[in-house]
Design a protein around this motif. Structure first.
Motif, short mmCIF file in Angstrom:
data_model
loop_
_atom_site.label_atom_id
_atom_site.label_comp_id
_atom_site.label_asym_id
_atom_site.label_seq_id
_atom_site.Cartn_x
_atom_site.Cartn_y
_atom_site.Cartn_z
N ASN A 309 0.82 -1.21 0.00
CA ASN A 309 0.00 0.00 0.00
C ASN A 309 0.85 1.26 0.00
O ASN A 309 0.37 2.34 -0.36
CB ASN A 309 -0.92 0.02 1.23
CG ASN A 309 -2.00 -1.04 1.15
OD1 ASN A 309 -2.46 -1.39 0.06
ND2 ASN A 309 -2.40 -1.58 2.30
N LEU A 310 2.11 1.16 0.42
CA LEU A 310 2.97 2.32 0.53
C LEU A 310 3.86 2.42 -0.70
O LEU A 310 4.41 1.42 -1.17
CB LEU A 310 3.83 2.21 1.79
CG LEU A 310 3.05 2.11 3.11
CD1 LEU A 310 4.00 1.94 4.28
CD2 LEU A 310 2.16 3.33 3.32
N PHE A 311 4.01 3.64 -1.24
CA PHE A 311 4.69 3.82 -2.51
C PHE A 311 6.19 3.55 -2.42
O PHE A 311 6.84 3.29 -3.41
CB PHE A 311 4.47 5.25 -3.02
CG PHE A 311 5.16 6.30 -2.22
CD1 PHE A 311 6.44 6.71 -2.54
CD2 PHE A 311 4.53 6.88 -1.13
CE1 PHE A 311 7.09 7.69 -1.80
CE2 PHE A 311 5.17 7.85 -0.38
CZ PHE A 311 6.45 8.25 -0.72
N PHE A 312 6.76 3.59 -1.22
CA PHE A 312 8.21 3.49 -1.10
C PHE A 312 8.67 2.08 -0.73
O PHE A 312 9.82 1.88 -0.44
CB PHE A 312 8.71 4.47 -0.03
CG PHE A 312 8.05 4.31 1.31
CD1 PHE A 312 8.51 3.38 2.23
CD2 PHE A 312 6.95 5.08 1.65
CE1 PHE A 312 7.91 3.24 3.45
CE2 PHE A 312 6.34 4.93 2.88
CZ PHE A 312 6.82 4.01 3.78
N LYS A 313 7.79 1.10 -0.75
CA LYS A 313 8.21 -0.26 -0.44
C LYS A 313 7.46 -1.23 -1.35
O LYS A 313 6.45 -0.90 -1.94
CB LYS A 313 7.95 -0.60 1.03
CG LYS A 313 6.48 -0.55 1.43
CD LYS A 313 6.25 -1.06 2.83
CE LYS A 313 6.47 -2.55 2.90
NZ LYS A 313 6.04 -3.11 4.19
N GLY A 314 7.99 -2.46 -1.44
CA GLY A 314 7.33 -3.48 -2.22
C GLY A 314 7.77 -3.46 -3.68
O GLY A 314 8.57 -2.65 -4.12
N LEU A 504 9.87 2.01 10.72
CA LEU A 504 11.15 2.66 10.45
C LEU A 504 11.16 3.33 9.08
O LEU A 504 11.67 4.44 8.92
CB LEU A 504 12.28 1.63 10.54
CG LEU A 504 12.61 1.10 11.95
CD1 LEU A 504 13.68 0.02 11.87
CD2 LEU A 504 13.07 2.24 12.85
N ARG A 505 10.60 2.65 8.07
CA ARG A 505 10.54 3.26 6.74
C ARG A 505 9.70 4.52 6.76
O ARG A 505 10.07 5.54 6.17
CB ARG A 505 9.96 2.25 5.75
CG ARG A 505 10.88 1.08 5.41
CD ARG A 505 10.35 0.33 4.20
NE ARG A 505 11.09 -0.89 3.96
CZ ARG A 505 10.64 -2.12 4.24
NH1 ARG A 505 9.45 -2.25 4.79
NH2 ARG A 505 11.37 -3.18 3.98
N LEU A 506 8.56 4.45 7.44
CA LEU A 506 7.69 5.63 7.53
C LEU A 506 8.40 6.78 8.24
O LEU A 506 8.30 7.95 7.82
CB LEU A 506 6.41 5.25 8.28
CG LEU A 506 5.36 6.35 8.42
CD1 LEU A 506 4.89 6.83 7.05
CD2 LEU A 506 4.18 5.86 9.25
N LEU A 507 9.14 6.45 9.31
CA LEU A 507 9.87 7.48 10.04
C LEU A 507 10.94 8.12 9.16
O LEU A 507 11.11 9.35 9.15
CB LEU A 507 10.49 6.87 11.30
CG LEU A 507 11.25 7.81 12.23
CD1 LEU A 507 10.31 8.88 12.78
CD2 LEU A 507 11.88 7.04 13.38
N LEU A 508 11.68 7.30 8.43
CA LEU A 508 12.73 7.82 7.54
C LEU A 508 12.14 8.71 6.46
O LEU A 508 12.69 9.77 6.13
CB LEU A 508 13.50 6.66 6.92
CG LEU A 508 14.43 5.87 7.87
CD1 LEU A 508 15.03 4.68 7.14
CD2 LEU A 508 15.53 6.78 8.41
N VAL A 509 11.04 8.31 5.89
CA VAL A 509 10.41 9.12 4.84
C VAL A 509 9.92 10.45 5.42
O VAL A 509 10.06 11.51 4.81
CB VAL A 509 9.26 8.34 4.18
CG1 VAL A 509 8.46 9.25 3.26
CG2 VAL A 509 9.81 7.17 3.38
#
Length: 572
Positions: A309-314, A504-509
């Protein structure tokens, strides 16, 4: 001059490589292509070789060094997709089964689909009750050896042919009776068309099972058919979702999710676990392609799909071909003289040892395969269909495979449908293809008697095929030996890890976005850049109010604090 010529020749050789593709009749097509050639170029070469126009139903399959299957993507470079070194070996297979194969426009297309379904029948993917199995086998006999002739076909002649993983004498007699009495006068084309019509009505038509486990750790097989998404478990079809009911397919790691809306707006999510992340990604890509091909009206409706669902993963993937409706419309426009189909000779097939068919078109002669220990890239044995995604069902003494019809399957899509009397067990799939002509009769006799083949031959099958005596599940050794409790505990840990990684990915973004906004704010307030859009922003009343009422006091506060900290450091 000679050295320059030789260096140029060497460079040309480095830019080219050899590809060998095994066709559906087990002949091999070998060609030399450029290193930067895309999959579409190789596929067009094969279709030209076969004189095939209705080519959208077919694809090229290969196996990587980890023994994971893949479909060759036509929009990408072949060399970049293959993880091994040239020469490359692949197989031509039916990728999208026609919803009505007997209605295909050209006979050559029907013949190739006939060869694929005959292969499915032999490897146990196409399950059916005994009466249907006998009729299908009789159609194959009629198509390949013609009318029954007492002078050419002695008593028990049908037992010399291997149509299924295992035979019974009763079934062999029934096949011969139908061939002798009911199919007299049928041409090969008519027999093949009747075969396709009968096969299409079976509940497992078009099924290429992917081995998985459910949330409780129980084995299951997932498959995509022309009619929808299917889950086979034990001796039942536990789920059948039509393509218009499937709303989304997702995967993350080894976890595969199917989102669906059924009757009365009932939403459901099915979750399964693949043996490896690579197998799960392959399963997801197959689902995305099948859904687009069978569900959409136009190829212009195809969209890039993300596994998350998130554009920066998958992973992101897009089906690049035409859809089924467009293919049928294009087929209706074909106006040419039907190409000749050569069914000459009775040449034993390597993957179907006693089902005989000859090379239909000229192609490169087959190389004799060694009996034991053939490496993946030395031959095409690793692409054999009786592998991890090709479970075989054992049959004996007239027991039925599957007592249901296509119409019953469609009407009872919400409930569990019994597909056999016994569990659909992948441990029965250890029926390796004989790898040398001199050992063919021995291997066939082993298969008929139900005895497992040698350990060396079993190791030559693709990844995920267990040995007959192991008593393990169908996935890799570590995964297979774990119990349901271990699987659930492992899945909980994996879910926690995935959640932490997502946070962690959400925090970094978020930090990255804030940093970009801070840089833009500094450029607007502190720089003298005289750019049109910056000047327009600076002249707005809202920016001037923010600058004088908020930013300037904040800057003075930071400057005061910095001077105070600097004074403390100097005094020390």
């Amino acid at each position: 001059m000679l050295s320059r010529f030789m260096s140029g020749s060497i460079r040309n050789l480095e830019r080219e490589y050899s590809c060998t593709v095994r066709l559906l009749d087990d002949t091999e097509y070998t060609c030399t292509i450029q290193r930067d050639a895309k999959g579409q170029y190789l596929f067009d070469l094969i279709c030209h070789h076969l004189n095939l126009l209705e080519k959208d139903y077919f694809g090229i399959r290969y196996v990587d060094p980890d023994k994971q299957r893949h479909w060759l993507e036509f929009t990408k470079s072949i060399a970049k997709q293959m993880k091994s070194q040239p020469p490359f070996t692949m197989c031509l297979r039916v990728k999208f089964y026609p919803p009505d194969p007997a209605a295909l426009k050209e006979e050559i297309t029907r013949y190739l689909v006939f060869l694929q379904i005959k292969r499915d029948l032999y490897h146990g993917r196409l399950l059916c009750k005994t009466s249907d199995a006998a009729l299908l086998a009789a159609y194959i006999l009629q198509a390949e050896i013609g009318d029954y002739d007492p002078g050419k076909h002695p008593e028990g002649y049908s037992s010399k042919f291997q149509f299924f993983p295992k035979h019974s004498e009763k079934l062999e007699r029934r096949i011969a009776d139908i061939h002798k009495t009911e199919l007299i006068g049928q041409t090969p084309e008519t027999s093949e068309r009747n075969f396709l019509q009968k096969a299409q009505m079976l509940e497992t038509y078009g099924v290429d099972p992917h081995p998985c486990k459910d949330v409780s750790g129980n084995p299951a097989f997932l498959a995509f058919t022309p009619f929808g998404f299917v889950v086979l478990q034990g001796n039942k079809r536990v789920h059948f979702l039509k393509w218009n009911e499937v709303t989304k397919l997702k995967f993350e790691g080894k976890t595969f999710h199917v989102y669906a809306n059924q009757k009365e707006d009932v939403k459901m999510i099915l979750t399964y676990f693949a043996p490896t992340p690579e197998a799960c990604k392959h399963l997801w890509k197959c689902g995305v392609e099948n859904q687009a091909f069978y569900k959409l009206e136009k190829s212009s409706q195809v969209r890039t799909v993300s596994s998350s669902n998130l554009f920066f993963k998958g992973s992101r993937f897009r089906y690049s071909g035409r859809v089924a409706k467009e293919v049928m419309e294009q087929s209706a426009k074909i106006k040419r003289e039907p190409p000749e189909i050569h069914r000459a000779g009775l040449v034993p097939s390597r993957s179907c040892p006693s089902i005989t068919h000859g090379p239909r078109l000229s192609s490169v002669p087959r190389t004799r395969r060694r009996a034991v220990h053939i490496s993946i890239m030395e031959g095409l044995e690793s692409l054999r269909d009786s592998a991890h995604s090709t479970p075989v069902r054992s049959v004996s003494h007239g027991e039925s495979f599957m007592p249901r019809s296509r119409s019953q399957a469609t009407d009872a899509s919400d409930g569990m449908a019994v597909i056999s009397d016994e569990a659909y067990s992948p441990s029965d799939s250890v029926l390796p293809t004989p790898v040398a002509e001199h050992s063919m009769e021995l291997a066939v006799s082993r298969q008929i008697n139900g005895a497992p083949c040698s350990i060396e031959e079993e190791k030559e099958s693709e990844a995920g095929t267990p040995s007959h005596g192991e008593g393990r599940d169908f996935v890799d050794g570590r995964f297979a030996q774990e119990g349901a409790g271990g699987d659930s505990a492992l899945s909980e840990v994996e879910q926690v890890n995935k959640f932490v990684l997502s946070v962690l990915r959400l925090l970094l973004v978020t930090i990255g976005l804030l940093f970009v906004l801070l840089l833009l704010l500094i450029i607007l307030t502190e720089s003298d850049l005289d750019i049109a859009f910056l000047r327009d922003i600076r002249q707005t009343p809202e920016f001037e109010q923010f600058h004088y009422e908020y930013f300037c006091p904040l800057r003075r506060w930071f400057a005061c604090k910095l001077r105070w900290v600097g004074g403390l450091l100097i005094n020390k």
